[in-house]
Design an enzyme around this catalytic site. Structure first.
Site, PDB file in Angstrom:
ATOM      1  N   GLY A 188      -7.998   9.142   9.262  1.00 40.29           N
ATOM      2  CA  GLY A 188      -8.297   9.184  10.690  1.00 40.29           C
ATOM      3  C   GLY A 188      -9.334  10.205  11.101  1.00 40.29           C
ATOM      4  N   ASN A 203      -9.567   1.603   9.247  1.00 38.84           N
ATOM      5  CA  ASN A 203      -8.854   1.207  10.463  1.00 38.84           C
ATOM      6  C   ASN A 203      -9.444   1.902  11.680  1.00 38.84           C
ATOM      7  OD1 ASN A 203      -7.006   0.757  12.577  1.00 38.84           O
ATOM      8  ND2 ASN A 203      -5.230   0.983  11.303  1.00 38.84           N
ATOM      9  N   LYS A 252       0.881  -1.166   0.000  1.00 38.62           N
ATOM     10  CA  LYS A 252       0.000   0.000   0.000  1.00 38.62           C
ATOM     11  C   LYS A 252       0.915   1.211   0.000  1.00 38.62           C
ATOM     12  CE  LYS A 252      -2.942   2.820   2.933  1.00 38.62           C
ATOM     13  NZ  LYS A 252      -3.871   2.929   4.072  1.00 38.62           N
ATOM     14  N   ALA A 311      -9.575   5.556   3.758  1.00 40.38           N
ATOM     15  CA  ALA A 311      -9.476   6.735   4.630  1.00 40.38           C
ATOM     16  C   ALA A 311     -10.777   7.525   4.716  1.00 40.38           C
ATOM     17  CB  ALA A 311      -8.347   7.672   4.196  1.00 40.38           C
ATOM     18  N   GLY A 312     -11.092   7.911   5.933  1.00 40.34           N
ATOM     19  CA  GLY A 312     -12.221   8.791   6.184  1.00 40.34           C
ATOM     20  C   GLY A 312     -13.482   8.101   6.657  1.00 40.34           C
TER      21      GLY A 312
END
Lengths: 260, 72
Positions: free
Chosen positions: A162, A210, A101, A188-189
């Site tokens: 995040g 995550n 990644k 993301a987000g």
């Protein structure tokens, strides 16, 4: 009926039944992380490459996760092409995978991709035999450039890493999905399960998240919710939603009304 | 200490008594050739595990010893 068993995602020849990829950072402890990973149904988890604790006191994550899922090492925190390439080399050696990644960050506060360096480094890593999944802007042209130079998938951000703010520009994600020759992974987000469902409804092939799980009050429960969100969104996408209307349209028959 | 008799390992400066090999230096730190999930860069380039034993380490060298950790 379409279920996920008959709807595999294929990236670079590797087939996935689950369209959710999960990060391994920031959980209350390792057991919660492993339980969340299991509850998510994910078949691929991301890891970072960091300096080893030479005091030997650190709990090894790799020992407990290896063999359970595919590992996707990242180049998180890299600001230069050199550091990203070296991190990719180290990851390939440490984890015995050529998947990476690719994160190439242009700004410490925003953690926003540096697209010029990202495209160039993607091409270099592809030429060096890597399967490259670049974390990128929600920009159709950037995504096309990355696919052109050999990215196995493109991973546009929903919003800042995040931030948990969901998908800031859904129409652009939809456009990217319509045009991309490679799978689009929303990265993301994502803040909650409806964000993950929305990504899939917009046409994304998968979701990578995550913090939405690791920082939930109950990470294991949220991991399960994310699995369901991704499955619901994928199902709705394949089912084809009804058209939107400006005015009401009765669902019950108009004939046979009493009275009148 | 000057760079004449030191190396940097994971950002820390340490003494290097005499020139050695990567495998000896790593063994001193508890990293043996069979250690899983570890990778090493010397002066900004990956050193593959198979060549640790024949890779010299000399004063002024910069080593990064890394492993896979939690990440997003």
């Amino acid at each position: 009926m379409t279920n996920n068993m008959s709807d595999p995602l294929v990236i670079a020849g590797r087939s996935f039944q689950s369209r959710l990829f999960l990060g391994t950072a920031g959980y209350p402890n390792q057991k919660v992380m492993l339980d969340a990973l299991k509850a998510s149904g994910s078949e691929m988890a991301t890891m970072s490459i960091r300096r080893m604790d030479l005091s030997g006191t650190e709990e090894g994550l790799l020992d407990v996760i290896r063999g359970k899922v595919h590992l996707l090492p990242n180049t998180a925190g890299c600001h230069t092409a050199h550091d990203a390439r070296l991190t990719a080399d180290l990851a390939r050696e440490a984890l015995e995978t050529n998947w990476i990644k690719l994160e190439l960050i242009g700004d410490r506060e925003l953690l926003y991709p540096d697209i010029v360096e990202l495209v160039r480094t993607t091409e270099e890593l592809v030429n060096d035999g890597f399967v490259v999944l670049p974390y990128c802007n929600d920009d159709p042209i950037a995504c096309r450039r990355l696919a052109d130079v050999g990215a196995a998938a493109v991973m546009p951000l929903g919003s800042l890493i995040g931030s948990g703010q969901g998908i800031a520009n859904p129409r652009m994600i939809e456009l990217i999905c319509e045009r991309s020759p490679v799978p689009v992974v929303l990265d993301a987000g994502i803040g909650t399960a409806s964000d993950a469902a929305q990504a899939m409804e917009l046409g994304c092939s998968a979701v990578l998240l995550n913090t939405a799980v690791s920082k939930a009050l109950d990470p294991v429960r949220m991991a399960s919710a994310m699995r369901l969100g991704v499955e619901a969104g994928r199902g709705a996408r394949l089912a084809g939603r009804m058209p939107k209307r400006d005015f009401a349209e009765p669902s019950s028959p108009q004939l046979g009304l009493i009275g009148g | 200490m000057t760079t004449e008799n030191t190396i940097r390992v994971n950002g820390e400066t340490e003494a290097l008594a005499e020139a050695t090999t990567l495998s000896v230096l790593l063994a001193d730190k508890g990293v043996d050739a069979g250690a899983k999930g570890v990778a090493v860069a010397l002066n900004g380039r990956l050193v593959q595990r198979a060549t640790w034993a024949e890779t010299p380490v000399a004063a002024g060298d910069v080593l990064e010893i890394v492993q896979a950790k939690q990440g997003g």
